[in-house]
Scaffold this active site. Structure first.
Site, PDB file in Angstrom:
ATOM      1  N   GLU A 129     -19.460  22.239   0.748  1.00  0.00           N
ATOM      2  CA  GLU A 129     -19.891  23.674   0.493  1.00  0.00           C
ATOM      3  C   GLU A 129     -18.731  24.616   1.195  1.00  0.00           C
ATOM      4  O   GLU A 129     -18.564  25.792   0.316  1.00  0.00           O
ATOM      5  CB  GLU A 129     -21.367  24.125   0.715  1.00  0.00           C
ATOM      6  N   ASP A 132     -15.183  25.604   7.271  1.00  0.00           N
ATOM      7  CA  ASP A 132     -15.352  26.542   8.407  1.00  0.00           C
ATOM      8  C   ASP A 132     -14.150  26.047   9.200  1.00  0.00           C
ATOM      9  O   ASP A 132     -13.373  26.667   9.445  1.00  0.00           O
ATOM     10  CB  ASP A 132     -16.797  26.305   8.808  1.00  0.00           C
TER      11      ASP A 132
END
Length: 211
Positions: A129, A132
């Site tokens: 998703e 980061d």
């Protein structure tokens, strides 16, 4: 949204093959708690925007990193019509609310039969998703290349956070991001209960973040 070489990403800002900077910042604003809430519609739209580029990749199989990659991978399965393999990698420890020193592999896939047999010699898309720190994505790619022999590897994320990355990806790995977003705390609809909300509350806050 487009495809790019993994080495074209400097400080989290993506550059496409033509050399122009891809800064597709999300228009979301922070909620009152300082977090940014994304709706199912937001996710679906970002994933769907990548389909033309992903179709050119000609994937054979999708590897979904659980749990955040499961729903984006399922959306892509309908569009690309290829099977999904599920793995589970853990960098964040929910019990201690801290980041682990190393990624922990909780589940991998079997390559002897079924969709797993499509990995060797195939075009593999790894789906998560959010990009980061890139630590989990690096681990996944390295494990895939250590255990298997795919013809091509691509990494797909719904959101790429614009920040310096701890992890790196090999030059020959293709990179696809639905949106470039600021380095904020993202809240996704499948995690609504983790923030003490039901899905209706989450979606309502997401709409406010979009206004």
């Amino acid at each position: 949204e487009g495809k790019m070489n993994s080495n074209d990403i400097k400080g989290g800002i993506s550059n496409d093959k033509m050399g122009s900077t891809k800064i597709d910042l999300s228009t979301k604003t922070e909620a009152e708690d300082g977090k940014v809430y994304f709706s199912y519609e937001d996710i679906h739209s970002a994933v769907e925007s990548m389909v033309p580029s992903l179709a050119e990749f000609k994937p054979t199989v999708i590897i979904a990193i659980g749990g955040g990659g499961f729903i984006p991978a399922r959306i892509l399965r309908t569009q690309l019509k290829v099977p999904i393999l599920a793995i589970s990698l853990e960098l964040y420890d929910d019990e201690t609310n801290t980041t682990r020193e190393q990624v922990k592999c909780l589940q991998w896939f079997n390559t002897s039969a079924g969709p797993g047999a499509l990995v060797d010699g195939g075009n593999v898309l790894i789906v998560d998703e959010v990009d980061d720190t890139r630590t989990t994505l690096q681990y996944c790619v390295e494990e895939l290349l250590r255990k298997c022999k795919p013809a091509k590897v691509g990494v797909v994320v719904v959101h790429n956070k614009l920040k310096e990355k701890r992890g790196t990806l090999p030059e020959n790995v293709e990179y696809f991001a639905g949106q470039d977003v600021p380095d904020k705390w993202n809240c996704y609809p499948w995690d609504a209960a983790a923030y003490g909300r039901d899905i209706q509350e989450h979606e309502a806050i997401s709409r406010k973040c979009s206004s």
